[in-house]
Write an enzyme that holds these catalytic residues in place. Structure first.
Site, PDB file in Angstrom:
ATOM      1  N   HIS A   1      45.747  51.605  73.081  1.00  0.00           N
ATOM      2  CA  HIS A   1      47.015  51.421  72.484  1.00  0.00           C
ATOM      3  C   HIS A   1      46.852  50.107  71.520  1.00  0.00           C
ATOM      4  CE1 HIS A   1      48.796  54.703  74.483  1.00  0.00           C
ATOM      5  NE2 HIS A   1      48.611  54.276  75.511  1.00  0.00           N
TER       6      HIS A   1
ATOM      7  N   ARG B   1      57.217  39.085  62.842  1.00  0.00           N
ATOM      8  CA  ARG B   1      56.168  37.984  62.624  1.00  0.00           C
ATOM      9  C   ARG B   1      55.172  38.393  61.833  1.00  0.00           C
ATOM     10  NH1 ARG B   1      52.171  40.773  65.262  1.00  0.00           N
ATOM     11  NH2 ARG B   1      52.725  41.719  67.082  1.00  0.00           N
TER      12      ARG B   1
ATOM     13  N   LYS C   1      62.688  46.548  72.930  1.00  0.00           N
ATOM     14  CA  LYS C   1      62.353  47.858  72.406  1.00  0.00           C
ATOM     15  C   LYS C   1      63.737  48.591  72.466  1.00  0.00           C
ATOM     16  CE  LYS C   1      57.435  48.088  73.057  1.00  0.00           C
ATOM     17  NZ  LYS C   1      56.729  47.746  72.281  1.00  0.00           N
TER      18      LYS C   1
ATOM     19  N   GLU D   1      59.811  57.821  76.030  1.00  0.00           N
ATOM     20  CA  GLU D   1      59.881  58.608  74.825  1.00  0.00           C
ATOM     21  C   GLU D   1      59.107  59.790  75.188  1.00  0.00           C
ATOM     22  OE1 GLU D   1      58.140  55.895  72.062  1.00  0.00           O
ATOM     23  OE2 GLU D   1      59.826  54.824  71.741  1.00  0.00           O
TER      24      GLU D   1
HETATM   25  P1  ADP Z   1      49.320  43.618  65.820  1.00  0.00           P
HETATM   26  O1  ADP Z   1      50.309  44.619  65.507  1.00  0.00           O
HETATM   27  O2  ADP Z   1      49.658  42.399  64.788  1.00  0.00           O
HETATM   28  O3  ADP Z   1      47.908  43.669  65.964  1.00  0.00           O
HETATM   29  P2  ADP Z   1      49.547  43.277  68.599  1.00  0.00           P
HETATM   30  O4  ADP Z   1      50.628  43.742  69.361  1.00  0.00           O
HETATM   31  O5  ADP Z   1      48.372  43.965  68.850  1.00  0.00           O
HETATM   32  O6  ADP Z   1      50.065  43.231  67.150  1.00  0.00           O
HETATM   33  O7  ADP Z   1      49.315  41.790  69.088  1.00  0.00           O
HETATM   34  C1  ADP Z   1      49.081  40.542  68.113  1.00  0.00           C
HETATM   35  C2  ADP Z   1      48.572  39.433  68.980  1.00  0.00           C
HETATM   36  O8  ADP Z   1      49.289  39.188  69.888  1.00  0.00           O
HETATM   37  C3  ADP Z   1      47.369  40.081  69.510  1.00  0.00           C
HETATM   38  O9  ADP Z   1      46.265  38.779  69.717  1.00  0.00           O
HETATM   39  C4  ADP Z   1      47.722  39.968  71.145  1.00  0.00           C
HETATM   40  O10 ADP Z   1      46.786  39.731  72.096  1.00  0.00           O
HETATM   41  C5  ADP Z   1      48.938  39.164  71.081  1.00  0.00           C
HETATM   42  N1  ADP Z   1      50.002  39.511  71.732  1.00  0.00           N
HETATM   43  C6  ADP Z   1      50.689  40.671  71.564  1.00  0.00           C
HETATM   44  N2  ADP Z   1      51.809  40.932  72.610  1.00  0.00           N
HETATM   45  C7  ADP Z   1      51.587  39.771  73.531  1.00  0.00           C
HETATM   46  C8  ADP Z   1      52.292  39.300  74.598  1.00  0.00           C
HETATM   47  N3  ADP Z   1      53.236  40.074  75.127  1.00  0.00           N
HETATM   48  N4  ADP Z   1      51.734  38.436  75.163  1.00  0.00           N
HETATM   49  C9  ADP Z   1      50.702  37.595  74.678  1.00  0.00           C
HETATM   50  N5  ADP Z   1      50.161  38.060  73.929  1.00  0.00           N
HETATM   51  C10 ADP Z   1      50.450  39.052  73.089  1.00  0.00           C
HETATM   52  P1  ADP Z   2      53.190  47.517  71.488  1.00  0.00           P
HETATM   53  O1  ADP Z   2      54.395  46.831  71.633  1.00  0.00           O
HETATM   54  O2  ADP Z   2      52.484  47.555  72.704  1.00  0.00           O
HETATM   55  O3  ADP Z   2      52.770  47.717  70.144  1.00  0.00           O
HETATM   56  P2  ADP Z   2      54.396  50.010  70.528  1.00  0.00           P
HETATM   57  O4  ADP Z   2      55.905  50.942  70.924  1.00  0.00           O
HETATM   58  O5  ADP Z   2      54.088  49.714  69.218  1.00  0.00           O
HETATM   59  O6  ADP Z   2      54.050  49.066  71.712  1.00  0.00           O
HETATM   60  O7  ADP Z   2      53.105  51.287  70.803  1.00  0.00           O
HETATM   61  C1  ADP Z   2      51.906  51.282  70.914  1.00  0.00           C
HETATM   62  C2  ADP Z   2      51.017  52.430  70.572  1.00  0.00           C
HETATM   63  O8  ADP Z   2      51.208  53.417  71.477  1.00  0.00           O
HETATM   64  C3  ADP Z   2      51.361  52.830  69.001  1.00  0.00           C
HETATM   65  O9  ADP Z   2      50.907  52.273  68.135  1.00  0.00           O
HETATM   66  C4  ADP Z   2      50.965  54.385  69.365  1.00  0.00           C
HETATM   67  O10 ADP Z   2      49.558  54.615  69.278  1.00  0.00           O
HETATM   68  C5  ADP Z   2      51.239  54.632  70.858  1.00  0.00           C
HETATM   69  N1  ADP Z   2      52.583  55.288  70.980  1.00  0.00           N
HETATM   70  C6  ADP Z   2      53.774  54.496  71.087  1.00  0.00           C
HETATM   71  N2  ADP Z   2      54.751  55.441  71.247  1.00  0.00           N
HETATM   72  C7  ADP Z   2      54.270  56.553  71.527  1.00  0.00           C
HETATM   73  C8  ADP Z   2      54.730  57.884  71.312  1.00  0.00           C
HETATM   74  N3  ADP Z   2      56.119  58.170  71.602  1.00  0.00           N
HETATM   75  N4  ADP Z   2      54.125  59.026  71.385  1.00  0.00           N
HETATM   76  C9  ADP Z   2      52.557  58.914  71.449  1.00  0.00           C
HETATM   77  N5  ADP Z   2      52.242  57.659  71.287  1.00  0.00           N
HETATM   78  C10 ADP Z   2      52.978  56.630  71.154  1.00  0.00           C
HETATM   79 MG    MG Z   3      53.409  47.800  68.504  1.00  0.00          MG
END
Ligand code: ADP
Ligand code: ADP
Ligand code: MG
Length: 673
Positions: free
Chosen positions: A235, A292, A116, A200
């Protein structure tokens, strides 16, 4: 186009990919673990190869095994789905090395977006707006603390290699920073093998709005519009929709173009999602890119009428994008609900077990033009195991506008029936009909802010539900051959030309005991007259079978009720008017007295083990006194005295295994005074 594709995944997404392969005439190869030998994804693919043990690390994450399976079956390409190896650059590289096409972006793009922090640095140079924060290389705790203090609290700590919400910590004040940093790093190291963090500014009441992008190998890139995924718990997304409500055309276009710019900056190819966080004033900031296919891609398919997996296959096989930006249009509105085996009221703890009964709304899988779509990786009889994501299905609806889609979603959720693991179905329904969600007043704090309404105890009207349970019980006990007179299992008093029967129930999940008294009076000259006394009210009562399995039509008082009852042993799962309630029949007299002879039989309600004998022969006990405890499937079950009396012979001792229906002890029942 490829002749054959290996799908390196399981569950609904493997089934989803296989469906498109089938439609395009492309052969599909499944891989499966020990736990998945009988899984749906194995059944729907043309071929299947076993790749190892139940744990993902022993099967779905084994790069060499999966590559070997692809080579052995002659597959030309590998679709990784989401999760597992989908964003693993080593896997993409290994595919390339083995001469297989990885259906995803180039290795460099995965690696650029995999961190990230590095991704944010890249986006900065591509002029994509970023959330204010720190994503530098320096990781000295003192430096990080200074950065956080400088941006002002609250701040959000994220694992740079993170995903699935893991490692994220909100820090409210400077004094809490050091310990939050430690715990974020600890979780990051154990989940991702990398403890780099970024900071952030923690935005207040933001929305999660993301853009679907697609690029081909010929330099074309488009956006397939946006999705709102603000409704989250921990989240993690719960409900997603397309298009994101309330965006002006300008904001929509600006976001789409920013997302395409992000993709171009890493020479992206294939399907990707650029996630933005949006504040109330319509400002949006880049959060991360998922390289993906996304879980929620069906809502985009429903509003664009396009099959994104088909696009993935075409792009990966070298074809140009099927449509250009100005040919892409949004039609109507789509919403997706993730139906999970989990327990919302217990912190969304995953729930496991066999899906003894699974009924989903009538829908066509993967269809693009209908109103209801279900993407599911399980069937009735399958088991939700602790090894993988406990998702049961994705329910996707399409309507001409958001209100129409909302109605369809509320209705479809009410048609879902699951017996086995706990589910979030009722919780999803509550969100869908809640005032803020209905109004499109979305932000990531919606669930927490409306906690009291969303988690309030359920208030299903019990009279109709119980009437349905009584109908099912009377049908079962009256209609099945038990080797005894049909009514013997029920408590009853005979009168000339009629019966009165006491049906004792307990509301599952509570200690509430409910007594229903059924009377059947067919004394001469009168029609068969049935009544049910419930909660102090005596109502006329009759029932018949509906035209489907488990369906009943019940007449109670002046109401005619249609519902379904799934009977699991002595537990009666009632599905009625979109709600579900379970009642356990307290099979008292079946275990007990043939009152006329003053002698009782107490039988095992299930196969299991005797773990305690609480009385001795000759003991005088009151009605309800605990006599003996059995254990089956890690659950304890106490056998109680059905009536006051004297304990006779005890036929088993502690540790004995008993079969279902075995007599456990003899009781001399006291004649009623
Ligand atoms: P989306 O935005 O498509 O919902 P998510 O981040 O919630 O993406 O994850 C999509 C899928 O990948 C989910 O089934 C989650 O359990 C799996 N997943 C996401 N990040 C990881 C990770 N770091 N390790 C293993 N599984 C992950
Ligand atoms: P992941 O890889 O686990 O999906 P993200 O960076 O996409 O991580 O963040 C997951 C969720 O966390 C976002 O969908 C949002 O709801 C919350 N989030 C992320 N960044 C922020 C932020 N700067 N302020 C408030 N909420 C946040
Ligand atoms: Mg995300």
């Amino acid at each position: 186009m490829f002749n054959k594709v290996l799908i390196a995944n399981r569950g609904e997404i493997a089934c989803r990919v296989a469906a498109t392969c089938k439609r395009l005439g492309v052969g599909s190869v499944a891989v499966y673990s020990d736990a998945d030998a009988g899984a749906k994804h194995v059944a729907v693919c043309d071929e299947a190869l076993h790749v190892g043990g139940a744990a993902a690390s022993e099967s779905y994450l084994r790069i060499e095994k999966i590559i070997g399976a692809a080579l052995a079956t002659g597959a030309q390409a590998v679709h990784p789905g989401y999760g597992f190896l989908s964003e693993n650059e080593d896997f993409a590289r290994a595919c390339e090395k083995a001469g297989l096409v990885f259906i995803g972006p180039p290795v460099e793009a995965i690696s650029a977006m995999g961190s990230k922090a590095a991704a944010k640095a890249l986006m900065q140079s591509a002029s994509v707006p970023l959330v204010p924060g720190y994503h530098g290389d320096g990781q000295d705790p003192a430096l990080l603390q200074q950065e956080a203090d400088g941006m002002g609290y609250p701040v959000l700590l994220k694992a740079s290699a993170g995903g699935g919400g893991k490692g994220m910590r909100v820090v409210e004040k400077s004094a809490d920073f050091a310990s939050a940093l430690l715990s974020c790093k600890r979780e990051a190291a154990s989940s991702f093998g990398n403890d780099r963090v970024l900071i952030e500014k923690y935005l207040q009441r933001p929305r999660h709005v993301e853009v679907q992008v697609f690029a081909d190998q010929h330099g074309n890139a488009v956006y397939l519009f946006d999705r709102d995924c603000s409704v989250q718990r921990r989240h993690q997304k719960v409900l997603e929709e397309a298009p994101a409500p309330g965006l002006s055309d300008e904001v929509r276009r600006a976001m789409g173009e920013a997302a395409v710019a992000a993709a171009r900056a890493v020479n992206y190819v294939g399907a990707g999602t650029v996630e933005f966080i949006m504040t109330g004033d319509g400002q949006f900031y880049f959060m991360e890119m998922n390289t993906r296919l996304q879980v929620e891609h069906p809502v985009t398919e429903m509003v664009t009428g396009l099959d994104l997996v088909e696009w993935q296959l075409r792009v990966a096989s070298g074809e140009p994008l099927p449509l250009s930006q100005d040919q892409l249009k949004v039609g109507g509105h789509a919403i997706e609900a993730r139906i999970y085996a989990e327990n919302p009221s217990r912190g969304f703890l995953p729930s496991t077990g066999t899906l003894k009964h699974l009924r989903l709304p009538e829908a066509v899988e993967f269809q693009l033009n209908g109103n209801v779509r279900i993407d599911s990786g399980v069937r009735e009889g399958d088991t939700i195991t602790p090894f993988y994501d406990p998702m049961i299905a994705k329910l996707i609806v399409h309507g001409r506008d958001r209100d129409d889609a909302l109605l369809r979603m509320a209705l479809a959720l009410k048609q879902c029936e699951v017996v086995g693991p706990s589910t979030n179905i009722e919780f999803l329904h509550r969100i869908v009909v809640s005032a803020p969600f209905s109004a499109g007043d979305l932000d990531t704090g919606l669930i927490e802010r409306h906690h009291d309404t969303l988690f309030a105890p359920s208030e299903v009207p019990k009279t109709p539900a119980l009437a349905l349970a009584c109908a099912a019980l009377l049908t079962r006990e009256g209609g099945e051959a038990h080797g005894v007179s049909p009514w013997d299992a029920l408590s009853h008093w005979r009168m000339s030309g009629g019966y009165t029967q006491a049906l004792n129930w307990r509301l599952v999940g509570s200690d509430d005991e409910i007594l229903a008294v059924f009377t059947r009076d067919s004394t001469s000259g009168r029609a068969d007259n049935k009544q049910l006394e419930l909660f102090g009210e005596t109502l006329t009562f009759d029932w018949s079978h509906g035209d489907e399995p488990h369906a009943f039509v019940v007449l109670i008082g002046d109401k005619r009720i249609k519902g379904r009852v799934f009977v699991d042993g002595d537990v009666f799962h009632v599905f009625y008017a979109g709600a579900s309630l379970a009642f356990e029949w307290q099979n008292l007299l079946a275990h007990a007295a043939d009152a006329e002879h003053g002698e009782g039989r107490l039988t095992a309600p299930m196969p299991g083990k005797v773990i305690a004998v609480l009385v001795e022969a000759g003991a005088v006990v009151e009605k309800g006194a605990p006599l003996l405890v059995m254990e089956a499937m890690k659950m304890e079950h106490t056998i109680v005295a059905p009536a006051g009396g004297t304990v006779g012979e005890i036929l088993f001792s502690v540790g004995d295994q008993v079969t279902d229906g075995a007599q456990l002890l003899v009781m001399e029942v006291q004649p009623a005074k």
